[in-house]
Design an enzyme around this catalytic site. Structure first.
Site, PDB file in Angstrom:
ATOM      1  N   GLY A  14      43.895  38.767  38.880  1.00 44.99           N
ATOM      2  CA  GLY A  14      43.749  39.944  39.741  1.00 44.99           C
ATOM      3  C   GLY A  14      44.774  39.952  40.855  1.00 44.99           C
ATOM      4  O   GLY A  14      44.490  40.361  41.987  1.00 44.99           O
ATOM      5  N   ALA A  15      46.000  39.520  40.530  1.00 48.31           N
ATOM      6  CA  ALA A  15      47.046  39.409  41.567  1.00 48.31           C
ATOM      7  C   ALA A  15      47.909  40.662  41.651  1.00 48.31           C
ATOM      8  O   ALA A  15      48.933  40.661  42.321  1.00 48.31           O
ATOM      9  CB  ALA A  15      47.912  38.182  41.296  1.00 48.31           C
ATOM     10  N   SER A  16      47.495  41.747  40.991  1.00 45.83           N
ATOM     11  CA  SER A  16      48.323  42.954  41.028  1.00 45.83           C
ATOM     12  C   SER A  16      48.108  43.761  42.298  1.00 45.83           C
ATOM     13  O   SER A  16      48.907  44.632  42.624  1.00 45.83           O
ATOM     14  CB  SER A  16      48.039  43.826  39.798  1.00 45.83           C
ATOM     15  OG  SER A  16      46.688  44.229  39.775  1.00 45.83           O
ATOM     16  N   ARG A  17      47.008  43.497  42.997  1.00 44.91           N
ATOM     17  CA  ARG A  17      46.752  44.223  44.255  1.00 44.91           C
ATOM     18  C   ARG A  17      45.638  43.525  45.034  1.00 44.91           C
ATOM     19  O   ARG A  17      45.095  42.505  44.579  1.00 44.91           O
ATOM     20  CB  ARG A  17      46.370  45.684  43.967  1.00 44.91           C
ATOM     21  CG  ARG A  17      45.133  45.838  43.119  1.00 44.91           C
ATOM     22  CD  ARG A  17      44.736  47.310  42.957  1.00 44.91           C
ATOM     23  NE  ARG A  17      43.467  47.393  42.277  1.00 44.91           N
ATOM     24  CZ  ARG A  17      43.325  47.492  40.963  1.00 44.91           C
ATOM     25  NH1 ARG A  17      44.383  47.532  40.178  1.00 44.91           N
ATOM     26  NH2 ARG A  17      42.115  47.550  40.418  1.00 44.91           N
ATOM     27  N   SER A 141      30.993  36.979  46.444  1.00 43.12           N
ATOM     28  CA  SER A 141      30.869  38.072  47.420  1.00 43.12           C
ATOM     29  C   SER A 141      29.582  37.840  48.196  1.00 43.12           C
ATOM     30  O   SER A 141      28.621  37.266  47.644  1.00 43.12           O
ATOM     31  CB  SER A 141      30.773  39.412  46.687  1.00 43.12           C
ATOM     32  OG  SER A 141      30.305  40.417  47.569  1.00 43.12           O
ATOM     33  N   TYR A 154      26.750  43.872  39.808  1.00 47.86           N
ATOM     34  CA  TYR A 154      27.758  43.158  40.601  1.00 47.86           C
ATOM     35  C   TYR A 154      27.119  41.975  41.338  1.00 47.86           C
ATOM     36  O   TYR A 154      27.655  40.862  41.330  1.00 47.86           O
ATOM     37  CB  TYR A 154      28.366  44.156  41.595  1.00 47.86           C
ATOM     38  CG  TYR A 154      29.499  43.614  42.438  1.00 47.86           C
ATOM     39  CD1 TYR A 154      30.770  43.431  41.896  1.00 47.86           C
ATOM     40  CD2 TYR A 154      29.309  43.315  43.783  1.00 47.86           C
ATOM     41  CE1 TYR A 154      31.817  42.954  42.686  1.00 47.86           C
ATOM     42  CE2 TYR A 154      30.347  42.843  44.568  1.00 47.86           C
ATOM     43  CZ  TYR A 154      31.600  42.664  44.015  1.00 47.86           C
ATOM     44  OH  TYR A 154      32.628  42.190  44.799  1.00 47.86           O
ATOM     45  N   ALA A 156      24.435  40.353  40.580  1.00 52.91           N
ATOM     46  CA  ALA A 156      24.050  39.318  39.605  1.00 52.91           C
ATOM     47  C   ALA A 156      25.277  38.500  39.206  1.00 52.91           C
ATOM     48  O   ALA A 156      25.221  37.269  39.128  1.00 52.91           O
ATOM     49  CB  ALA A 156      23.414  39.974  38.378  1.00 52.91           C
ATOM     50  N   ILE A 187      36.073  43.971  52.689  1.00 57.89           N
ATOM     51  CA  ILE A 187      37.496  43.775  52.955  1.00 57.89           C
ATOM     52  C   ILE A 187      38.223  45.079  52.639  1.00 57.89           C
ATOM     53  O   ILE A 187      37.882  45.757  51.655  1.00 57.89           O
ATOM     54  CB  ILE A 187      38.056  42.631  52.043  1.00 57.89           C
ATOM     55  CG1 ILE A 187      37.188  41.356  52.138  1.00 57.89           C
ATOM     56  CG2 ILE A 187      39.523  42.352  52.345  1.00 57.89           C
ATOM     57  CD1 ILE A 187      37.107  40.715  53.509  1.00 57.89           C
TER      58      ILE A 187
HETATM   59  P1  NAP Z   1      40.874  45.358  43.639  1.00 59.28           P
HETATM   60  O1  NAP Z   1      41.775  45.765  44.737  1.00 59.28           O
HETATM   61  O2  NAP Z   1      40.121  46.387  42.872  1.00 59.28           O
HETATM   62  O3  NAP Z   1      41.670  44.410  42.635  1.00 59.28           O
HETATM   63  C1  NAP Z   1      41.034  43.889  41.496  1.00 59.28           C
HETATM   64  C2  NAP Z   1      42.029  43.036  40.747  1.00 59.28           C
HETATM   65  O4  NAP Z   1      41.397  42.568  39.544  1.00 59.28           O
HETATM   66  C3  NAP Z   1      43.258  43.825  40.339  1.00 59.28           C
HETATM   67  O5  NAP Z   1      44.393  43.005  40.477  1.00 59.28           O
HETATM   68  C4  NAP Z   1      42.982  44.131  38.870  1.00 59.28           C
HETATM   69  O6  NAP Z   1      44.239  44.229  38.191  1.00 59.28           O
HETATM   70  C5  NAP Z   1      42.237  42.873  38.448  1.00 59.28           C
HETATM   71  N1  NAP Z   1      41.428  43.079  37.240  1.00 59.28           N
HETATM   72  C6  NAP Z   1      40.369  43.895  37.071  1.00 59.28           C
HETATM   73  N2  NAP Z   1      39.935  43.826  35.795  1.00 59.28           N
HETATM   74  C7  NAP Z   1      40.744  42.939  35.156  1.00 59.28           C
HETATM   75  C8  NAP Z   1      40.830  42.454  33.830  1.00 59.28           C
HETATM   76  N3  NAP Z   1      39.980  42.871  32.862  1.00 59.28           N
HETATM   77  N4  NAP Z   1      41.782  41.554  33.521  1.00 59.28           N
HETATM   78  C9  NAP Z   1      42.642  41.122  34.472  1.00 59.28           C
HETATM   79  N5  NAP Z   1      42.636  41.544  35.744  1.00 59.28           N
HETATM   80  C10 NAP Z   1      41.693  42.456  36.077  1.00 59.28           C
HETATM   81  O7  NAP Z   1      39.747  44.353  44.178  1.00 59.28           O
HETATM   82  P2  NAP Z   1      39.737  43.403  45.458  1.00 59.28           P
HETATM   83  O8  NAP Z   1      38.989  44.104  46.507  1.00 59.28           O
HETATM   84  O9  NAP Z   1      41.059  42.829  45.718  1.00 59.28           O
HETATM   85  O10 NAP Z   1      38.739  42.267  44.898  1.00 59.28           O
HETATM   86  C11 NAP Z   1      39.189  41.033  44.387  1.00 59.28           C
HETATM   87  C12 NAP Z   1      37.972  40.149  44.189  1.00 59.28           C
HETATM   88  O11 NAP Z   1      37.283  39.990  45.425  1.00 59.28           O
HETATM   89  C13 NAP Z   1      36.956  40.715  43.213  1.00 59.28           C
HETATM   90  O12 NAP Z   1      36.387  39.677  42.454  1.00 59.28           O
HETATM   91  C14 NAP Z   1      35.916  41.326  44.115  1.00 59.28           C
HETATM   92  O13 NAP Z   1      34.660  41.394  43.502  1.00 59.28           O
HETATM   93  C15 NAP Z   1      35.936  40.348  45.263  1.00 59.28           C
HETATM   94  N6  NAP Z   1      35.416  40.914  46.512  1.00 59.28           N
HETATM   95  C16 NAP Z   1      36.013  41.998  47.101  1.00 59.28           C
HETATM   96  C17 NAP Z   1      35.490  42.491  48.280  1.00 59.28           C
HETATM   97  C18 NAP Z   1      36.099  43.667  48.996  1.00 59.28           C
HETATM   98  O14 NAP Z   1      35.509  44.124  49.982  1.00 59.28           O
HETATM   99  N7  NAP Z   1      37.239  44.172  48.599  1.00 59.28           N
HETATM  100  C19 NAP Z   1      34.360  41.887  48.847  1.00 59.28           C
HETATM  101  C20 NAP Z   1      33.786  40.807  48.226  1.00 59.28           C
HETATM  102  C21 NAP Z   1      34.330  40.321  47.059  1.00 59.28           C
HETATM  103  P3  NAP Z   1      44.557  45.231  36.966  1.00 59.28           P
HETATM  104  O15 NAP Z   1      43.765  46.475  37.185  1.00 59.28           O
HETATM  105  O16 NAP Z   1      46.032  45.379  37.073  1.00 59.28           O
HETATM  106  O17 NAP Z   1      44.137  44.462  35.756  1.00 59.28           O
END
Ligand code: NAP
Length: 246
Positions: A14-17, A141, A154, A156, A187
């Site tokens: 998930g390093a694309s963003r 999370s 989510y 779970a 975040i």
């Molecule tokens: P995001 O901006 O939506 O990024 C999600 C990342 O996961 C993207 O790089 C996406 O890349 C990748 N991804 C999704 N499905 C994938 C798949 N099938 N194969 C490979 N890569 C996949 O989310 P984020 O907010 O940065 O969250 C990152 C992590 O932190 C997640 O596990 C999320 O549950 C956790 N988290 C986030 C928050 C928050 O507030 N943002 C809070 C608590 C926990 P592609 O679409 O390019 O594949």
């Protein structure tokens, strides 16, 4: 404290963003080589190129963590290098109230957020055990700790990742491989962009530090857990929620 990880390779899913991209960038500043993985091939190559241009070392890896050949893809990566640090970060939400939730939304979230960690970690950990050094960081999370309406799937998946983290930490601690989880609060990323201004203000009011987190708040926590200096920390959940949930 100077965190240096030269000679180590990290795979960040998930390093694309968002959070994963920030972790890849911050980890690269320790001297580690970073494999930036996600489905968006072009974007992960861009992130890797930017890291390299900034003096780091990185490669973009096209990887769908839910695909049936994910283990094969990880084995291919392991033929070329060891993976010393694994950050199981990629994750999705597919929210709905429980009574309305479609089986597909349940399955998609569990497959992406939980099953992938099982498959990828099982492939990567063997070499870590042989090398007697490894760091596994699972992105949970606070929703996995406190629940959240509309997110039974989510919550779970994120609670299960904590159980996974604790059990695996006990199994492989004797091999000098640590396993920890990070539990971010809310975040600022694409995942939280959907909040209305009103929802955001209400949320900020409930956070002790009175602001949403930044991706770097989580990235620094990941760099610490990956460090040599965190070598006596395993089976823990590092809460990065600004005091939203304590
Ligand atoms: P995001 O901006 O939506 O990024 C999600 C990342 O996961 C993207 O790089 C996406 O890349 C990748 N991804 C999704 N499905 C994938 C798949 N099938 N194969 C490979 N890569 C996949 O989310 P984020 O907010 O940065 O969250 C990152 C992590 O932190 C997640 O596990 C999320 O549950 C956790 N988290 C986030 C928050 C928050 O507030 N943002 C809070 C608590 C926990 P592609 O679409 O390019 O594949």
């Amino acid at each position: 404290m100077n965190i240096r990880l030269e000679g180590r390779t990290a795979l960040v899913t998930g390093a694309s963003r968002g959070i994963g991209e920030a972790i890849a960038r911050r980890l690269s500043q320790t001297g580690a080589h970073i494999l930036c993985a996600a489905r968006s091939a072009e974007r992960v190559r861009e992130v890797a190129a930017e890291i390299t241009a900034a003096g780091g070392s990185a490669a973009g890896v096209e990887l769908d963590i839910t695909s049936t050949n994910v283990r094969e893809r990880i084995r291919e990566l392991l033929e070329a290098q060891s993976i010393d640090i694994l950050v199981n970060n990629a994750g999705i939400t597919e929210d709905d109230l429980f009574l309305r939730m479609k089986t597909e939304a349940w399955t998609n979230v569990i497959r992406t957020n939980l099953d992938s960690a099982f498959h990828i970690t099982q492939e990567v950990v063997k070499k870590m055990i042989r090398a007697r050094w490894g760091r596994i960081i699972n992105m949970s999370s606070i929703v996995g700790l406190m629940g959240n309406p509309g997110q039974t799937n989510y919550a779970a998946s994120k609670a299960a990742l904590i159980g996974f983290t604790k059990a695996l930490a006990l199994e492989i601690g004797s091999r000098n491989v640590t396993v920890n989880a990070i539990a971010p609060g809310f975040i600022e990323t694409a995942m939280t962009d959907a909040l209305t201004q009103e929802a955001r203000e209400t949320l900020e009011g409930r956070i002790a530090l009175k602001r949403l987190g930044k991706v770097d708040d989580v990235a620094y926590a990941a760099v610490f857990l990956a460090s040599e200096q965190a070598g006596y920390i395993t089976g823990t959940v590092l809460n990065v929620s600004g005091g939203l949930y304590t």
